[in-house]
Design a protein around this motif. Structure first.
Motif, PDB file in Angstrom:
ATOM      1  N   VAL A 226     114.999  41.756   6.325  1.00  0.00           N
ATOM      2  CA  VAL A 226     114.736  42.958   7.108  1.00  0.00           C
ATOM      3  C   VAL A 226     115.872  43.957   6.861  1.00  0.00           C
ATOM      4  O   VAL A 226     117.049  43.617   7.046  1.00  0.00           O
ATOM      5  CB  VAL A 226     114.656  42.641   8.615  1.00  0.00           C
ATOM      6  N   PRO A 227     115.563  45.191   6.417  1.00  0.00           N
ATOM      7  CA  PRO A 227     116.626  46.195   6.273  1.00  0.00           C
ATOM      8  C   PRO A 227     117.324  46.445   7.612  1.00  0.00           C
ATOM      9  O   PRO A 227     116.689  46.454   8.666  1.00  0.00           O
ATOM     10  CB  PRO A 227     115.861  47.444   5.803  1.00  0.00           C
ATOM     11  N   THR A 228     118.622  46.645   7.554  1.00  0.00           N
ATOM     12  CA  THR A 228     119.406  46.799   8.778  1.00  0.00           C
ATOM     13  C   THR A 228     118.836  47.878   9.700  1.00  0.00           C
ATOM     14  O   THR A 228     118.747  47.685  10.916  1.00  0.00           O
ATOM     15  CB  THR A 228     120.861  47.139   8.425  1.00  0.00           C
ATOM     16  N   ALA A 229     118.430  48.989   9.130  1.00  0.00           N
ATOM     17  CA  ALA A 229     117.924  50.097   9.942  1.00  0.00           C
ATOM     18  C   ALA A 229     116.599  49.778  10.626  1.00  0.00           C
ATOM     19  O   ALA A 229     116.192  50.492  11.544  1.00  0.00           O
ATOM     20  CB  ALA A 229     117.765  51.341   9.077  1.00  0.00           C
ATOM     21  N   GLU A 230     115.918  48.702  10.178  1.00  0.00           N
ATOM     22  CA  GLU A 230     114.614  48.351  10.745  1.00  0.00           C
ATOM     23  C   GLU A 230     114.689  47.198  11.744  1.00  0.00           C
ATOM     24  O   GLU A 230     113.658  46.796  12.293  1.00  0.00           O
ATOM     25  CB  GLU A 230     113.636  48.016   9.620  1.00  0.00           C
ATOM     26  N   LEU A 231     115.874  46.687  11.999  1.00  0.00           N
ATOM     27  CA  LEU A 231     116.001  45.582  12.946  1.00  0.00           C
ATOM     28  C   LEU A 231     115.489  45.967  14.330  1.00  0.00           C
ATOM     29  O   LEU A 231     114.887  45.155  15.039  1.00  0.00           O
ATOM     30  CB  LEU A 231     117.456  45.123  13.039  1.00  0.00           C
ATOM     31  N   GLY A 232     115.710  47.209  14.715  1.00  0.00           N
ATOM     32  CA  GLY A 232     115.271  47.671  16.025  1.00  0.00           C
ATOM     33  C   GLY A 232     113.767  47.743  16.164  1.00  0.00           C
ATOM     34  O   GLY A 232     113.249  47.865  17.290  1.00  0.00           O
ATOM     35  N   LEU A 233     113.038  47.665  15.043  1.00  0.00           N
ATOM     36  CA  LEU A 233     111.580  47.714  15.076  1.00  0.00           C
ATOM     37  C   LEU A 233     110.956  46.333  15.237  1.00  0.00           C
ATOM     38  O   LEU A 233     109.737  46.220  15.422  1.00  0.00           O
ATOM     39  CB  LEU A 233     111.048  48.354  13.783  1.00  0.00           C
TER      40      LEU A 233
ATOM     41  N   PRO B   9     121.172  37.521  14.421  1.00  0.00           N
ATOM     42  CA  PRO B   9     121.121  38.604  13.433  1.00  0.00           C
ATOM     43  C   PRO B   9     121.318  38.120  12.005  1.00  0.00           C
ATOM     44  O   PRO B   9     120.734  38.677  11.070  1.00  0.00           O
ATOM     45  CB  PRO B   9     122.261  39.530  13.877  1.00  0.00           C
ATOM     46  N   VAL B  10     122.122  37.078  11.821  1.00  0.00           N
ATOM     47  CA  VAL B  10     122.385  36.584  10.474  1.00  0.00           C
ATOM     48  C   VAL B  10     121.120  36.053   9.820  1.00  0.00           C
ATOM     49  O   VAL B  10     121.028  35.990   8.591  1.00  0.00           O
ATOM     50  CB  VAL B  10     123.485  35.489  10.509  1.00  0.00           C
ATOM     51  N   ALA B  11     120.114  35.694  10.608  1.00  0.00           N
ATOM     52  CA  ALA B  11     118.848  35.200  10.057  1.00  0.00           C
ATOM     53  C   ALA B  11     117.840  36.317   9.834  1.00  0.00           C
ATOM     54  O   ALA B  11     116.763  36.060   9.277  1.00  0.00           O
ATOM     55  CB  ALA B  11     118.238  34.162  11.002  1.00  0.00           C
ATOM     56  N   LEU B  12     118.185  37.539  10.226  1.00  0.00           N
ATOM     57  CA  LEU B  12     117.238  38.653  10.148  1.00  0.00           C
ATOM     58  C   LEU B  12     117.724  39.785   9.249  1.00  0.00           C
ATOM     59  O   LEU B  12     116.927  40.393   8.524  1.00  0.00           O
ATOM     60  CB  LEU B  12     116.987  39.211  11.557  1.00  0.00           C
ATOM     61  N   ASP B  13     119.010  40.080   9.303  1.00  0.00           N
ATOM     62  CA  ASP B  13     119.570  41.288   8.687  1.00  0.00           C
ATOM     63  C   ASP B  13     119.813  41.072   7.193  1.00  0.00           C
ATOM     64  O   ASP B  13     120.690  40.312   6.791  1.00  0.00           O
ATOM     65  CB  ASP B  13     120.874  41.650   9.401  1.00  0.00           C
ATOM     66  N   GLY B  14     119.025  41.788   6.383  1.00  0.00           N
ATOM     67  CA  GLY B  14     119.163  41.666   4.932  1.00  0.00           C
ATOM     68  C   GLY B  14     119.956  42.778   4.285  1.00  0.00           C
ATOM     69  O   GLY B  14     119.942  42.923   3.062  1.00  0.00           O
ATOM     70  N   GLY B  15     120.658  43.579   5.086  1.00  0.00           N
ATOM     71  CA  GLY B  15     121.456  44.657   4.513  1.00  0.00           C
ATOM     72  C   GLY B  15     120.664  45.944   4.390  1.00  0.00           C
ATOM     73  O   GLY B  15     119.548  46.073   4.896  1.00  0.00           O
ATOM     74  N   ALA B  16     121.227  46.921   3.706  1.00  0.00           N
ATOM     75  CA  ALA B  16     120.671  48.275   3.678  1.00  0.00           C
ATOM     76  C   ALA B  16     119.214  48.311   3.244  1.00  0.00           C
ATOM     77  O   ALA B  16     118.390  48.993   3.851  1.00  0.00           O
ATOM     78  CB  ALA B  16     121.520  49.165   2.776  1.00  0.00           C
ATOM     79  N   ASP B  17     118.866  47.593   2.173  1.00  0.00           N
ATOM     80  CA  ASP B  17     117.483  47.587   1.715  1.00  0.00           C
ATOM     81  C   ASP B  17     116.794  46.252   1.983  1.00  0.00           C
ATOM     82  O   ASP B  17     115.658  46.030   1.549  1.00  0.00           O
ATOM     83  CB  ASP B  17     117.379  47.943   0.238  1.00  0.00           C
TER      84      ASP B  17
END
Length: 277
Positions: A175-182, A193-201
């Protein structure tokens, strides 16, 4: 909507109403599961309260159904998704009995357990950077003979596995970092978060996985990564950049996408069965 005051045991319809008011789409099915899991009225009220508060159903129950087996799910650990069963199916189609199987970013260990079950005979290792996930995965994999290691991707693995891995299966965060809130609140508020956040893209971890895979794969071994359809071309490009021939498979029914690749061999060609090491 809380359950009525405890003057009498809550009936199924009251549980359904409480869940529906909390926004649970499959309230009837969830009510049946929660009622079946509760040993008494107090336990049922506690389970419903946790679910109404937004905890994932699987964390409330303590288990998830995945690829025909029940997998333990601890609080705060990534919940295995049904779409990821497609990753298991692709691994089973491309692997062979006797393979060394490694489940990176393993979470509960559900993927590794399912691949082991599908192949019938394998040496299973799993790894995760999250200590809570490692503890949960050990509960699931120890009875199957699997070993779970704690650490950052390949750094967690025993050196003796270098060049021996037949199936390297990975559900890395994408999941792109900016889309975590979605993401649904169940995920963004109750999974690490470490299992969800894939960085910028969304592809930072995937690129690290593909960059290091060649040193760990056996000749003809296969790397399989779950990704999204939108990100699949970039995922495949990362495979190619590190000498892996990649193919992309899509399951429309589950909205699932998997990129698979081998070094020097088309990943659609099944390898011959190897004797157990």
């Amino acid at each position: 909507m809380p359950l009525p005051a405890p003057s009498s045991p809550p009936c199924r319809s009251e549980v359904v109403a409480a869940l529906r008011a909390a926004g649970c789409v499959f309230a009837e099915d969830e009510a049946a599961l929660l009622t079946g899991a509760a040993r008494d009225e107090a336990a049922l009220r506690a389970l419903v309260a946790r679910r109404v508060a937004g905890l994932p159903l699987e964390q409330v129950l303590g288990w998830a159904e995945f690829h025909g087996r029940r997998v333990a799910v601890d609080p705060g650990v990534f919940v295995p998704r049904r779409r990821t069963e497609f990753l298991v199916e692709r691994a089973a189609a491309l692997g062979a009995p006797g393979d060394v199987v490694v489940d990176l970013c393993c979470g509960t260990g559900a993927v590794g357990a399912a691949v082991l079950g599908a192949l019938g005979d394998a040496e299973l290792h799993a790894a995760d950077i999250d200590p809570a996930a490692v503890r949960c995965a050990r509960r699931n994999l120890a009875p199957l003979g699997g070993l779970v290691h704690e650490g950052d991707l390949y750094a967690a693995l025993p050196a003796r596995l270098r060049g021996r891995v037949g199936v390297l299966v990975v559900n890395a965060p994408y999941v792109p970092t900016a889309e975590l809130g979605l993401l649904p609140p169940e995920a963004r508020d109750h999974e690490p978060p470490v299992a969800l956040d894939g960085g910028a893209d969304g592809l930072d971890v995937q690129r690290r996985v593909t960059a290091g895979a060649g040193a760990w794969l056996a000749p003809g071994g296969v790397l399989l990564i779950e990704t999204s359809r939108r990100q699949a071309p970039e995922t495949a490009a990362a495979f190619t950049a590190h000498g892996l021939t990649a193919t992309t498979a899509v399951c429309e029914d589950r909205d699932a996408t998997v990129v698979a690749g081998t070094r020097g061999r088309h990943p659609g060609v099944r390898r011959a069965t190897r004797p157990r090491r």
